[in-house]
Motif scaffolding. Sequence first.
Motif, PDB file in Angstrom:
ATOM      1  N   ALA A 196      -9.086  -3.733  -9.048  1.00  0.00           N
ATOM      2  CA  ALA A 196      -8.673  -5.052  -8.555  1.00  0.00           C
ATOM      3  C   ALA A 196      -9.744  -5.700  -7.691  1.00  0.00           C
ATOM      4  CB  ALA A 196      -7.370  -4.925  -7.768  1.00  0.00           C
ATOM      5  N   MET A 197     -10.488  -4.903  -6.959  1.00  0.00           N
ATOM      6  CA  MET A 197     -11.496  -5.470  -6.059  1.00  0.00           C
ATOM      7  C   MET A 197     -12.628  -6.145  -6.827  1.00  0.00           C
ATOM      8  SD  MET A 197     -10.061  -5.006  -3.318  1.00  0.00           S
ATOM      9  CE  MET A 197     -11.343  -5.796  -2.356  1.00  0.00           C
ATOM     10  N   ARG A 198     -12.708  -5.902  -8.139  1.00  0.00           N
ATOM     11  CA  ARG A 198     -13.722  -6.565  -8.971  1.00  0.00           C
ATOM     12  C   ARG A 198     -13.130  -7.741  -9.743  1.00  0.00           C
ATOM     13  NH1 ARG A 198     -14.620  -0.979  -9.909  1.00  0.00           N
ATOM     14  NH2 ARG A 198     -13.569  -1.078 -11.937  1.00  0.00           N
ATOM     15  N   GLU A 199     -11.868  -8.097  -9.432  1.00  0.00           N
ATOM     16  CA  GLU A 199     -11.163  -9.118 -10.209  1.00  0.00           C
ATOM     17  C   GLU A 199     -10.827 -10.352  -9.373  1.00  0.00           C
ATOM     18  OE1 GLU A 199      -7.991  -6.670 -11.602  1.00  0.00           O
ATOM     19  OE2 GLU A 199      -9.350  -5.423 -12.811  1.00  0.00           O
ATOM     20  N   SER A 200     -11.631 -10.617  -8.355  1.00  0.00           N
ATOM     21  CA  SER A 200     -11.474 -11.792  -7.498  1.00  0.00           C
ATOM     22  C   SER A 200     -10.045 -11.976  -7.003  1.00  0.00           C
ATOM     23  CB  SER A 200     -11.932 -13.054  -8.252  1.00  0.00           C
ATOM     24  OG  SER A 200     -11.968 -14.172  -7.392  1.00  0.00           O
ATOM     25  N   PRO A 201      -9.490 -10.955  -6.325  1.00  0.00           N
ATOM     26  CA  PRO A 201      -8.101 -11.073  -5.871  1.00  0.00           C
ATOM     27  C   PRO A 201      -7.991 -11.821  -4.547  1.00  0.00           C
ATOM     28  CG  PRO A 201      -8.975  -8.954  -5.221  1.00  0.00           C
ATOM     29  CD  PRO A 201     -10.087  -9.664  -5.967  1.00  0.00           C
ATOM     30  N   ASN A 202      -6.904 -12.521  -4.360  1.00  0.00           N
ATOM     31  CA  ASN A 202      -6.542 -13.061  -3.048  1.00  0.00           C
ATOM     32  C   ASN A 202      -5.380 -12.279  -2.448  1.00  0.00           C
ATOM     33  OD1 ASN A 202      -7.348 -15.681  -4.881  1.00  0.00           O
ATOM     34  ND2 ASN A 202      -8.247 -15.734  -2.831  1.00  0.00           N
ATOM     35  N   VAL A 203      -4.478 -11.839  -3.324  1.00  0.00           N
ATOM     36  CA  VAL A 203      -3.311 -11.055  -2.912  1.00  0.00           C
ATOM     37  C   VAL A 203      -3.186  -9.863  -3.854  1.00  0.00           C
ATOM     38  CG1 VAL A 203      -0.820 -11.038  -2.556  1.00  0.00           C
ATOM     39  CG2 VAL A 203      -2.124 -13.122  -2.074  1.00  0.00           C
ATOM     40  N   ILE A 204      -3.008  -8.680  -3.273  1.00  0.00           N
ATOM     41  CA  ILE A 204      -2.793  -7.466  -4.057  1.00  0.00           C
ATOM     42  C   ILE A 204      -1.441  -6.886  -3.656  1.00  0.00           C
ATOM     43  CG2 ILE A 204      -3.575  -5.109  -4.499  1.00  0.00           C
ATOM     44  CD1 ILE A 204      -6.428  -6.070  -3.859  1.00  0.00           C
TER      45      ILE A 204
END
Length: 355
Positions: A196-204
């Motif tokens: 996820a940290m490589r998928e441009s997240p704002n909210v996880i």
Amino acid sequence: MELKELLNKMIDIKASDVFFIAGLPISYQSGGVQVRGEMAPLMPADTKAVVQGIYELAGRNIAIFEGSENHDEDFSFALPGVGRFRANVFRQRGSYGAIIRVIPFGLPDPKQMNIPESVLRLSEVSKGMVLVTGPAGSGKSTTLTCIIDRMNHQRSGHIITMEDPIEHVHSHGTCIVTQREVPTDIATYSEALRSAMRESPNVIMLGEMRDAETIGAAVTAAEMAQLVLSTLHTTSAADTVERIVDAFPANQQRQIRTQLSLVLQACVAQQLVPTKAGGVVPVFEIMTMNTAIRNLIREEKTYQIDSVIAASGKAGMQTMDQALYAVVKDGTVDKDVALQYANYPEALERRLKQA
């Protein structure tokens, strides 16, 4: 009755769970009350047929379950025009068994779920970590779903959920919503977090923080200015802090306390409490971080957190016992029932007597 027809009926009567256990008739739970069907008790051959039917409806290979070393499996499936379901299949006393969680299509209505506005406003938090905790079946996933749905209609960004299995399906609103199921879409929570940290997240949204590796990855993500939402099986904010710290070796606990004091933004602990009317009502402990609580976490004085929460009502905080006091005073819950769910029953009983 065919399995599909039965599940359709369970949606109609608002059942939350359906039980297929050898030696009992088909049973279900609705409003916190267990109801047993009028048909004959299921035999082992019947429960095996039910499990096979579940796999057929889900389009899954039953060999995955039959060859499992753990002898159980969790997965979700959908029936068009009916609803979504979360299945747990297992072995017990030499026979197959199954419990199906019923998830109607559409997202839960926070008003119908009695989720207070103070909890829903956590959708406005932009970074750090927000935790929703409570026993199994207390509605944690529903609360997180409502918070995410509000985010999805009031802000923009990329929301990534990691669930085991996926329960509620979010459509894209003002946000892009990506939902990944563990282990179907990705092997583990920790691997999903790294991805996820490589998928441009704002909210996880992390379905559950199960071990030190996952907790560490979630805290690191929160330190990197992401907002991380997750759950734990704890009944108070103070217990939540200690559970996270205790997941790590002694030589790492001071570091995790410091990190947690910086990234934790809020903790909501909830329970479903039986009402006088025969249903259940959610009761919430709400902690939002302030300087005093951050210092208590760093200084290993989490036992004092309840006192700070209790004294911070004007800031929208409340302890579990304060919430229980309120539902007793408004006539929703019986006093004796509230005492069973209290963190400090003796103190709550004294307060109720003085009122």
